[in-house]
Design an enzyme around this catalytic site. Structure first.
Site, PDB file in Angstrom:
ATOM      1  NE  ARG A 207      -4.661   6.736  -6.869  1.00  0.00           N
ATOM      2  CZ  ARG A 207      -4.443   6.366  -5.609  1.00  0.00           C
ATOM      3  NH1 ARG A 207      -4.226   7.252  -4.683  1.00  0.00           N
ATOM      4  NH2 ARG A 207      -4.479   5.097  -5.280  1.00  0.00           N
TER       5      ARG A 207
ATOM      6  CD  GLU B 226       3.532 -13.765  15.397  1.00  0.00           C
ATOM      7  OE1 GLU B 226       3.335 -12.672  15.977  1.00  0.00           O
ATOM      8  OE2 GLU B 226       3.190 -14.866  15.878  1.00  0.00           O
TER       9      GLU B 226
ATOM     10  CB  SER C   2      -8.672  -5.416  -3.054  1.00  0.00           C
ATOM     11  OG  SER C   2      -9.346  -4.179  -3.245  1.00  0.00           O
ATOM     12  CB  THR C   3     -13.085  -8.011  -4.483  1.00  0.00           C
ATOM     13  OG1 THR C   3     -12.900  -7.955  -3.062  1.00  0.00           O
ATOM     14  CG2 THR C   3     -12.754  -9.403  -4.974  1.00  0.00           C
ATOM     15  CD  GLU C   4     -13.326  -5.216  -1.170  1.00  0.00           C
ATOM     16  OE1 GLU C   4     -12.127  -5.575  -1.127  1.00  0.00           O
ATOM     17  OE2 GLU C   4     -14.273  -6.023  -1.106  1.00  0.00           O
TER      18      GLU C   4
ATOM     19  CG  LEU D 155      -6.099  -7.664   8.511  1.00  0.00           C
ATOM     20  CD1 LEU D 155      -6.645  -8.943   9.121  1.00  0.00           C
ATOM     21  CD2 LEU D 155      -4.594  -7.801   8.291  1.00  0.00           C
ATOM     22  CB  SER D 156      -7.697  -3.816   2.865  1.00  0.00           C
ATOM     23  OG  SER D 156      -7.428  -2.599   3.517  1.00  0.00           O
TER      24      SER D 156
ATOM     25  CG  HIS E 143      -0.389   2.219  -9.340  1.00  0.00           C
ATOM     26  ND1 HIS E 143      -0.565   1.829  -8.029  1.00  0.00           N
ATOM     27  CD2 HIS E 143      -1.510   2.919  -9.665  1.00  0.00           C
ATOM     28  CE1 HIS E 143      -1.740   2.262  -7.597  1.00  0.00           C
ATOM     29  NE2 HIS E 143      -2.329   2.935  -8.570  1.00  0.00           N
TER      30      HIS E 143
ATOM     31  CG  LEU F   9       9.479 -16.905  -4.031  1.00  0.00           C
ATOM     32  CD1 LEU F   9       9.271 -16.944  -2.515  1.00  0.00           C
ATOM     33  CD2 LEU F   9       9.911 -15.490  -4.453  1.00  0.00           C
TER      34      LEU F   9
ATOM     35  CG  ASP G 262      -2.090   0.946   1.085  1.00  0.00           C
ATOM     36  OD1 ASP G 262      -2.422   1.321  -0.062  1.00  0.00           O
ATOM     37  OD2 ASP G 262      -2.666   1.338   2.120  1.00  0.00           O
ATOM     38  N   GLY G 263       0.330   2.328  -0.597  1.00  0.00           N
ATOM     39  CA  GLY G 263       0.997   3.634  -0.532  1.00  0.00           C
ATOM     40  C   GLY G 263       1.537   4.151  -1.855  1.00  0.00           C
TER      41      GLY G 263
HETATM   42  C1  IPE Z   1      -5.347  -2.757  -0.217  1.00  0.00           C
HETATM   43  O1  IPE Z   1      -5.049  -1.421  -0.418  1.00  0.00           O
HETATM   44  C2  IPE Z   1      -5.368  -3.477  -1.527  1.00  0.00           C
HETATM   45  C3  IPE Z   1      -4.063  -3.635  -2.177  1.00  0.00           C
HETATM   46  C4  IPE Z   1      -2.910  -3.317  -1.674  1.00  0.00           C
HETATM   47  C5  IPE Z   1      -4.112  -4.260  -3.471  1.00  0.00           C
HETATM   48  P1  IPE Z   1      -6.200  -0.327  -0.553  1.00  0.00           P
HETATM   49  O2  IPE Z   1      -5.517   0.984  -0.672  1.00  0.00           O
HETATM   50  O3  IPE Z   1      -7.138  -0.696  -1.634  1.00  0.00           O
HETATM   51  O4  IPE Z   1      -6.947  -0.480   0.848  1.00  0.00           O
HETATM   52  P2  IPE Z   1      -7.850   0.531   1.661  1.00  0.00           P
HETATM   53  O5  IPE Z   1      -8.890   1.048   0.711  1.00  0.00           O
HETATM   54  O6  IPE Z   1      -6.949   1.599   2.161  1.00  0.00           O
HETATM   55  O7  IPE Z   1      -8.399  -0.291   2.778  1.00  0.00           O
HETATM   56  C1  IPE Z   2      -1.575   0.213  -3.340  1.00  0.00           C
HETATM   57  O1  IPE Z   2      -1.367   1.576  -3.391  1.00  0.00           O
HETATM   58  C2  IPE Z   2      -1.717  -0.398  -4.705  1.00  0.00           C
HETATM   59  C3  IPE Z   2      -3.072  -0.807  -5.056  1.00  0.00           C
HETATM   60  C4  IPE Z   2      -4.111  -0.844  -4.256  1.00  0.00           C
HETATM   61  C5  IPE Z   2      -3.276  -1.212  -6.430  1.00  0.00           C
HETATM   62  P1  IPE Z   2      -2.591   2.596  -3.415  1.00  0.00           P
HETATM   63  O2  IPE Z   2      -2.953   2.851  -4.827  1.00  0.00           O
HETATM   64  O3  IPE Z   2      -3.680   2.119  -2.542  1.00  0.00           O
HETATM   65  O4  IPE Z   2      -1.893   3.879  -2.798  1.00  0.00           O
HETATM   66  P2  IPE Z   2      -2.480   4.847  -1.688  1.00  0.00           P
HETATM   67  O5  IPE Z   2      -2.891   3.997  -0.531  1.00  0.00           O
HETATM   68  O6  IPE Z   2      -3.635   5.562  -2.308  1.00  0.00           O
HETATM   69  O7  IPE Z   2      -1.337   5.745  -1.363  1.00  0.00           O
HETATM   70 MG    MG Z   3      -4.130   2.377  -0.574  1.00  0.00          MG
END
Ligand code: IPE
Ligand code: IPE
Ligand code: MG
Length: 227
Positions: A25, A194, A57-59, A182-183, A29, A123, A12-13
């Protein structure tokens, strides 16, 4: 010292990393994909057996179409470009999640990459794409209803119908980007993992920080409910 077989990462991030640089954004990526490559090679070098990475994610379908399109294109390009890396490092490629929602050419690239790396014995790198634990469990239960003509099922049966069949439980779960949630990622499989959270944004995550977490993990007293 704890045995370590399976590390799962919520990457994430990326978006925030790009925003901090006044970029779009998608730039985040793109740089995040470099971290995927580095952490995968490093995991292979240190002899890890399973690395599972949450990529979509599915979301995440709630995001703007332009970002979704970029992510699917990035994945396609990544798999095309990195096939050589998988083979060179003896890495077996695998996926979890429902890939039927992606375009046909990406689905083809995914199945081809799985086939071409099937002989690799080092791996296993699993990408979670269009993955959500609730979706995975629902799909598993529906398959069980169709195939198992029993009045009662066991935990083992459930595990056999999850996308992670044949993959051991998660030992370490890492989330970058500062959020402590955990999203919808590997809820069943992380029952006893852990948890490691870091503020580091995914494109900045290094092998050095990864190694530090592993060092900490090794000396945790894992009790699994015992004393
Ligand atoms: C979780 O990150 C999904 C992935 C890293 C693929 P999100 O950025 O989508 O999660 P939320 O929305 O902050 O929970
Ligand atoms: C995680 O980074 C990658 C994916 C969910 C695809 P984000 O795109 O969620 O980045 P932030 O959380 O908005 O910084
Ligand atoms: Mg994110």
């Amino acid at each position: 010292m704890n045995q370590l077989k399976h590390i799962a990462i919520i990457m994430d991030g990326n978006g925030r990393w790009a925003n901090l640089r006044n970029k779009k954004r998608i730039f985040g990526h793109k740089n995040g994909a470099e971290t995927v490559r580095n952490i995968t090679i490093h995991s292979s070098d240190i002899g890890l057996s399973y690395l599972t990475l949450y990529a979509f994610s599915t979301e995440n379908w709630k995001r703007p179409k332009i970002e979704i399109n970029f992510l699917t294109k990035l994945l396609d390009e990544y798999l095309k470009k990195e096939l050589e890396t998988y083979l060179k490092h003896n890495v077996k490629f695998n996926i979890i999640g429902d890939i039927s929602k992606f375009n046909h050419s990406l689905q083809k690239r995914i199945t081809q990459t799985i086939e071409k790396t099937a002989h690799c014995t080092g791996l296993t790198q699993t990408l979670a794409i269009n993955y959500g634990s609730k979706d995975e469990l629902t799909r598993a239960v529906n398959k069980i209803l169709k195939k198992e003509h029993k009045n009662e099922i066991t935990q083992e049966t459930i595990e056999n119908y999850l996308d992670t069949k044949n993959i051991p439980p998660v030992d370490m779960l890492i989330r970058t980007g500062g959020e402590k949630r955990l999203s919808n990622f590997l809820l069943w499989q992380s029952a006893y993992s852990e948890l490691f959270f870091t503020n580091t944004l995914w494109p900045d995550f290094t092998n050095i920080e990864f190694d530090k977490m592993i060092k900490k993990f090794k000396v945790i007293h894992r009790k699994f409910g015992a004393v």
